[in-house]
Design a protein around this motif. Structure first.
Motif, mmCIF file in Angstrom:
data_model
loop_
_atom_site.group_PDB
_atom_site.id
_atom_site.type_symbol
_atom_site.label_atom_id
_atom_site.label_comp_id
_atom_site.label_asym_id
_atom_site.label_seq_id
_atom_site.Cartn_x
_atom_site.Cartn_y
_atom_site.Cartn_z
ATOM 1 N N ALA A 187 86.523 5.860 50.956
ATOM 2 C CA ALA A 187 87.960 5.705 50.758
ATOM 3 C C ALA A 187 88.450 4.413 51.415
ATOM 4 N N ASN B 267 96.581 13.134 50.559
ATOM 5 C CA ASN B 267 96.024 12.148 49.624
ATOM 6 C C ASN B 267 94.926 11.368 50.330
ATOM 7 N N ALA B 268 93.723 11.359 49.735
ATOM 8 C CA ALA B 268 92.559 10.751 50.389
ATOM 9 C C ALA B 268 92.514 9.240 50.238
ATOM 10 N N ASN B 269 93.329 8.700 49.345
ATOM 11 C CA ASN B 269 93.272 7.267 49.039
ATOM 12 C C ASN B 269 91.823 6.833 48.783
ATOM 13 N N ALA B 270 91.114 7.635 48.008
ATOM 14 C CA ALA B 270 89.710 7.349 47.664
ATOM 15 C C ALA B 270 89.596 7.126 46.168
ATOM 16 N N THR C 234 90.592 4.664 44.508
ATOM 17 C CA THR C 234 91.888 4.171 44.034
ATOM 18 C C THR C 234 91.856 2.656 43.840
ATOM 19 N N SER D 242 92.426 9.156 56.057
ATOM 20 C CA SER D 242 93.198 9.900 55.058
ATOM 21 C C SER D 242 92.378 11.078 54.578
ATOM 22 N N THR D 243 93.045 12.118 54.131
ATOM 23 C CA THR D 243 92.356 13.267 53.538
ATOM 24 C C THR D 243 93.283 13.916 52.530
ATOM 25 N N ILE E 217 91.543 13.038 45.683
ATOM 26 C CA ILE E 217 90.819 11.804 45.368
ATOM 27 C C ILE E 217 91.356 11.219 44.070
ATOM 28 N N THR F 176 84.164 11.323 50.540
ATOM 29 C CA THR F 176 84.519 9.907 50.547
ATOM 30 C C THR F 176 85.230 9.489 51.828
ATOM 31 N N ASN F 177 85.650 10.462 52.638
ATOM 32 C CA ASN F 177 86.552 10.161 53.746
ATOM 33 C C ASN F 177 86.069 10.579 55.129
ATOM 34 N N CYS G 150 82.026 11.147 43.500
ATOM 35 C CA CYS G 150 81.633 11.442 44.874
ATOM 36 C C CYS G 150 80.149 11.849 44.924
#
Lengths: 407, 407
Positions: A58, A83-86, A88, A118-119, A122, A233-234, B329
């Protein structure tokens, strides 16, 4: 000497903590629950971190990695849930940079003194305006006592809060402490990511010693658990210390205080890692798998983790079935054991020893059914190295939670 | 040119098959269903086999491996279901040897001209007297037509029979054929093991060419499927040919008949492998995962298999959720892809392309829900190699089947 959670013989009022915490709601979570948190240190804090090994990392992970490579003295961590901001893309990366800049400017620290986490979902851009509009309120609320708000702000679908506090008495500084907060490891709801851990302390010791202790503890805890075999991802684990206690840096690995501290850090990590497994999606049991008597730790870890991750083993224990055949088969999949030389125990009951042996299946099944934690041991004869890996059972609820449509 | 299942333009009456089959009930299965089978060849048959890579290999696997290493011209395979004879120690090994000897003596062939296969419960000694007492009846029943009985005798909890028949016309010998029977791959009930495949043919070609074709086909089919990521103690795939057609050995890899045969063998293996996945425990959908555009096939396979094996992906598709975040992922967990350069398709719908893109989620979800086979494609930009891996969804029934107490 050591007092967990309570403080015990240490006068907590004398304990000096330079870290402050805050948590607010900025509206990323539709429920209105707290979803924006921060940790801030009055001083520069020596910081170590480990991150997901997933190549799909992320934006906050990428940024934190980069900053820590340049600068190990960090002042703050900004976290959001919801929101993971992954996945993106460059847009998500730029969003994170802008949010971080806003935060560091307001506090008056350097941009690269801030780490990010962030979590949440995705692949969906986060609404940065929601975060940015609440940063002033967040910064206003930074105090030690607001750790309760922080703890709340990092949660997604965790069923319970995960925290740790322990003090070690020392002649000076009112004691050495470990304070930690975590959010759960299971990728519980569709598109939700994952394991976040924040550990703060005041320990003052040689950097190399501290880093080595941190990595060791992580490897035996957060890297020794699995809910479903997937890493997110985070995933990030942070350790920060303001290095204020004791007054003189400890340079000796054998120093009593260092030894006590390492034990405490290990307890902290094991406890939080176990909490994550216990909170794994729909799980009803922790599987504690000990691989004993291997030529090296790596092999022991492979065997223990293969057992703990086997869906067939996981299903068997959900059904309270002392199914040693599946345990042996999962271990055999590593090609690191020989069925003619291993033995297997479930709790204290030997269920296999070089060949099938008789045991009271009904009574062992009842014991499995009665316990939230199942101990599985596999003994090998090729060395003196061991590894313990923690997993959980696989239940109807896991499938339910993970198959429900994501919108 | 090619006629699957029916024979089509080939006069099947002219087709010469030297293999005979039989299946009887010997009482290993409590249900009384057929549980002892045999394949016998009038001539010595050139035989190749691949076996489980699990270091916990069942007695029949150990014996078959050993015999094939000494002797590639085999006359018969003896199979039982109901008991895997795995993790039964030296006693189980000796049981298998005794049964095999009994069988070869009765037919009048050498001991090492017989291969063995077993499937069923692990860790319980089999009742060899039951098998031995029925060997005369089994041998008596050996004819080509009794393949129906054989097919039944190898099944455990398979929901349907898995078979393949195809002929390739050739000027001589009445045609070249591929006949195959398989039992399912899912470790469906507690302690049950697993994938067995028996392929017979009359193809006459250079040994090296045939072996290479066999290994290639196995790698793209039986080694490219997963129900739950576990391999069993008994997995075995056998290929036998009496080398009777054509009359002169084909030594040229580019020979038309060889090319046709390889295509047919590939279809056979893919078909049976897919049947196994379709019959996986409680599965409702096949996931066909194609990794495209990789530097080498190995990397493509790792990415495709990681996606097909991810429990989160499996759960998502059970819920008809086009959850590309989990696909990305799972692919990222291999460290072989970069989120900024890949794209993902589900059926023909692009769901990710270097960054999230908009697509009609409801309609794609409906398409997933309406289809038994879901096509997932991940495109990379690092080469021209691809691999297709087959998995299935993870359902309530999987957990149910695998958590029910084993007695």
């Amino acid at each position: 000497m050591i007092d967990q959670f309570a403080g015990g013989n240490i006068e907590l009022s004398n304990l000096q903590e330079n870290f402050s915490f805050a948590g607010v709601s900025c509206g990323l979570k539709l429920s209105g629950k707290k979803d924006l948190g921060a940790i801030f240190c009055k001083k520069k804090a020596l910081t170590f971190a480990v991150f997901t090994q997933n190549s799909v990392a992320a934006a906050p992970v990428k940024i934190s990695k980069k900053r820590l490579n340049k600068n190990k003295f960090i002042r703050a961590i900004l976290v959001n849930s919801g929101n993971a901001n992954a996945a993106t893309g460059i847009d998500g990366f730029n969003d994170a940079i802008e949010i971080s800049k806003n935060f560091s400017d307001l506090i008056g620290i350097e941009e690269d003194e801030v780490l990010l986490a962030s979590t949440g979902i995705i692949g969906v851009r986060l609404d940065k305006s929601k975060i940015i509009s609440k940063i002033p309120a967040l910064v206003d609320r930074l105090t030690l006592n607001n750790h309760l708000d922080f703890k709340e702000s990092i949660m997604t679908t965790d069923r319970f809060e995960k925290e740790y506090f322990e003090t070690i008495s020392s002649k000076e500084c009112g004691g050495i402490y470990i304070r930690a907060y975590a959010k759960g490891c299971g990728m519980i709801c569709p598109n939700l990511a994952t394991m976040l851990v924040f550990i703060t302390s005041n320990i003052n010791a040689d950097e190399k010693i501290l880093k080595e202790m941190f990595i060791n503890c992580v490897n035996k805890s957060f890297n020794a658990i699995s809910v479903d075999g997937d890493t997110s991802t985070n995933d990030s684990v942070f350790f920060m210390t303001d290095m204020s206690c004791p007054e003189n840096t400890i340079n000796n690995r054998e120093d009593n205080l260092i030894i006590e501290f390492e034990k405490a850090l290990n307890r902290c990590c094991i406890k939080l890692a176990n909490d994550m497994v216990r909170d794994g999606e729909g799980s009803t049991k922790i599987l504690e798998v000990r691989a004993i008597g291997f030529a090296n730790e790596e092999n022991a870890k492979k065997v223990a983790s293969n057992i703990a991750k086997s869906t067939l083993v996981k299903c068997a224990f959900f059904g309270s079935d002392p199914n040693w055949g599946r345990i042996l088969c999962a271990a055999g999949n590593t090609n690191l054991i020989d069925e003619d030389s291993v033995s297997i125990k479930i709790f204290d009951t030997e269920v296999y020893n070089k060949r099938p042996i008789n045991f009271d299946k009904e009574s062992l099944s009842k014991k499995i059914s009665d316990n939230e934690r199942v101990i599985i041991e596999i003994y090998n004869n090729s060395g003196d190295k061991s590894f313990t890996f923690y997993g959980c059972d696989l239940t109807f609820d896991y499938v339910k939670l993970n198959s429900e449509y994501s919108t």
